[in-house]
Design a protein around this motif. Structure first.
Motif, mmCIF file in Angstrom:
data_model
loop_
_atom_site.group_PDB
_atom_site.id
_atom_site.type_symbol
_atom_site.label_atom_id
_atom_site.label_comp_id
_atom_site.label_asym_id
_atom_site.label_seq_id
_atom_site.Cartn_x
_atom_site.Cartn_y
_atom_site.Cartn_z
ATOM 1 N N PHE A 101 0.831 -1.215 0.000
ATOM 2 C CA PHE A 101 0.000 0.000 0.000
ATOM 3 C C PHE A 101 0.862 1.262 0.000
ATOM 4 O O PHE A 101 0.520 2.253 -0.638
ATOM 5 N N ILE A 102 1.985 1.214 0.707
ATOM 6 C CA ILE A 102 2.886 2.381 0.710
ATOM 7 C C ILE A 102 3.439 2.593 -0.698
ATOM 8 O O ILE A 102 3.432 3.717 -1.209
ATOM 9 N N GLN A 103 3.856 1.517 -1.323
ATOM 10 C CA GLN A 103 4.417 1.655 -2.674
ATOM 11 C C GLN A 103 3.351 2.122 -3.673
ATOM 12 O O GLN A 103 3.658 2.780 -4.658
ATOM 13 N N ALA A 104 2.095 1.788 -3.393
ATOM 14 C CA ALA A 104 1.014 2.206 -4.299
ATOM 15 C C ALA A 104 0.651 3.682 -4.126
ATOM 16 O O ALA A 104 -0.089 4.224 -4.948
ATOM 17 N N GLY A 105 1.131 4.319 -3.042
ATOM 18 C CA GLY A 105 0.867 5.747 -2.879
ATOM 19 C C GLY A 105 0.066 6.123 -1.641
ATOM 20 O O GLY A 105 -0.301 7.282 -1.480
ATOM 21 N N PHE A 106 -0.202 5.156 -0.767
ATOM 22 C CA PHE A 106 -0.916 5.486 0.473
ATOM 23 C C PHE A 106 -0.008 6.331 1.377
ATOM 24 O O PHE A 106 1.208 6.163 1.377
ATOM 25 N N THR A 107 -0.622 7.233 2.141
ATOM 26 C CA THR A 107 0.176 8.172 2.935
ATOM 27 C C THR A 107 0.310 7.746 4.395
ATOM 28 O O THR A 107 1.061 8.356 5.153
ATOM 29 N N SER A 108 -0.433 6.717 4.814
ATOM 30 C CA SER A 108 -0.266 6.165 6.162
ATOM 31 C C SER A 108 -0.837 4.754 6.163
ATOM 32 O O SER A 108 -1.618 4.388 5.276
ATOM 33 N N VAL A 109 -0.431 3.980 7.162
ATOM 34 C CA VAL A 109 -0.906 2.592 7.227
ATOM 35 C C VAL A 109 -1.293 2.221 8.657
ATOM 36 O O VAL A 109 -0.752 2.773 9.620
ATOM 37 N N MET A 110 -2.221 1.273 8.751
ATOM 38 C CA MET A 110 -2.483 0.633 10.039
ATOM 39 C C MET A 110 -1.940 -0.789 9.966
ATOM 40 O O MET A 110 -2.169 -1.486 8.970
ATOM 41 N N ILE A 111 -1.221 -1.210 10.998
ATOM 42 C CA ILE A 111 -0.900 -2.631 11.133
ATOM 43 C C ILE A 111 -1.727 -3.145 12.313
ATOM 44 O O ILE A 111 -1.632 -2.620 13.424
ATOM 45 N N ASP A 112 -2.580 -4.123 12.029
ATOM 46 C CA ASP A 112 -3.488 -4.633 13.058
ATOM 47 C C ASP A 112 -2.999 -5.979 13.564
ATOM 48 O O ASP A 112 -3.332 -7.022 13.012
#
Ligand SMILES: O=C(CO)COP(=O)(O)O
Ligand SMILES: O=C[C@H](O)COP(=O)(O)O
Ligand SMILES: [Zn+2]
Ligand SMILES: [Zn+2]
Length: 301
Positions: free
Chosen positions: A85-96
């Motif tokens: 998702f980061i490589q696709a252009g998302f600006t933040s992530v949740m790790i659950d």
């Protein structure tokens, strides 16, 4: 974005988006309300829509909205998903990792922070188990977050925000019929006392608008006994350390109710722009209302 919300005692709505019209409806509300907004998507969204479409439409919406817009991975399952998702252009992530044994959650979350922070991407972790859909627990089996453990977790992982369990749950059935909605504000206050200025996230925070439920049921749907989180509790949480409030169910209800109504009243209609457009408009009204009256994020930009 979340620290601004922390310092100014409001919360940013994080809305699950799966297609163009929902992104447009949420972005329109944000622009009109001059509210920051988080568009979020799960890996199921990626499977449904292909991430490239979501990122492209979201970037376009952000450009037009003229307010801060983030694109966030919701409930990332593992490091690989976060990387994708980061490589696709998302600006933040949740790790659950909330379903994992504690030490495994710490290790997994720390590994995501180490990776994401290299790209200036912020990370949301989760501690505690939400009742309901998450892990199939009933409300009584909900595992509230332990504040001392939350401090240890935040220190050892380096998360930028933390989702905690204080009585919310995913889906449309958050409390049993007759059960009084209740959130553990004492836990929220302890967590924020132990970790000043750590933005707290509430998942499962839809309010389940009863007008939308009635509309769905009146127009051939079948949803009964659905109950959400009262708006005044979310407003109170927004004034405290809660800086991000997740909403998916309320968008599903708004979209479904408006489409059912449109098709019921115009059975000859086959131009899908008409009824999906009606869903988009209704959803935008619901989102605007939350920003202005519940999350207190309107007029911030
Ligand atoms: O937490 C959510 C998404 O991560 C959504 O919660 P709701 O089901 O209450 O909308
Ligand atoms: O909490 C989960 C959200 O409601 C996202 O739903 P999803 O996993 O079906 O995309
Ligand atoms: Zn979780
Ligand atoms: Zn969630």
């Amino acid at each position: 974005m979340l620290l601004h919300a922390y310092d100014h005692h409001y919360a940013v709505g994080a809305f699950n988006v799966n297609n163009m019209e929902v992104i447009q409806g949420v972005a329109k509300a944000a622009k009109e309300q001059r509210s920051p907004v988080i568009l979020q998507a799960s890996s199921f969204t990626g499977q449904y829509a292909d991430l490239g479409y979501i990122v492209g439409i979201a970037e376009n919406a952000a450009r037009l909205a003229d307010v801060p817009v983030a694109l966030h991975l919701d409930h990332g399952e593992d490091l690989e998903t976060c990387k994708e998702f980061i490589q696709a252009g998302f600006t933040s992530v949740m790790i659950d990792g909330s379903h994992l044994p504690y030490e495994e959650n710490v290790a997994l979350t720390r590994s995501v922070c180490e990776y994401a922070h290299r790209y200036d991407i912020t990370v949301e972790g989760e501690l505690g188990t939400l009742a309901g859909v998450e892990d199939g627990r009933s409300a009584e089996q909900s595992l509230y977050t332990d504040p001392e453990q939350a401090r240890d977790f935040a220190e050892r992982t380096g998360v930028d925000s933390l989702a905690i369990a204080i009585g919310t749950s995913h889906g449309a059935y958050k409390f049993k019929p007759g059960q009084k909605p209740m959130l553990r504000f004492d836990i929220l206050e302890q967590v924020s006392r132990l970790m000043p200025r750590l933005p707290i996230v509430l998942h499962g925070a839809s309010s389940v608008n009863q007008e939308d439920i009635a509309e769905i049921n009146a127009m051939g749907g079948d949803i009964s006994g659905a109950i959400g989180i009262p708006e005044e509790m979310l407003a109170q949480a927004s004034r405290l350390a809660v800086c991000k409030i997740n909403v998916d169910t309320d968008l599903r209800l708004a979209m479904t109710g408006a489409i059912r109504k449109y098709l019921h009243e115009a059975p000859e209609q086959i131009d899908y722009r008409k009824y999906i457009g009606a869903g988009r408009d209704h959803l935008a009204e619901r989102v605007s209302h939350k920003m202005k009256n519940v999350f207190l994020s309107a007029e911030r930009y």
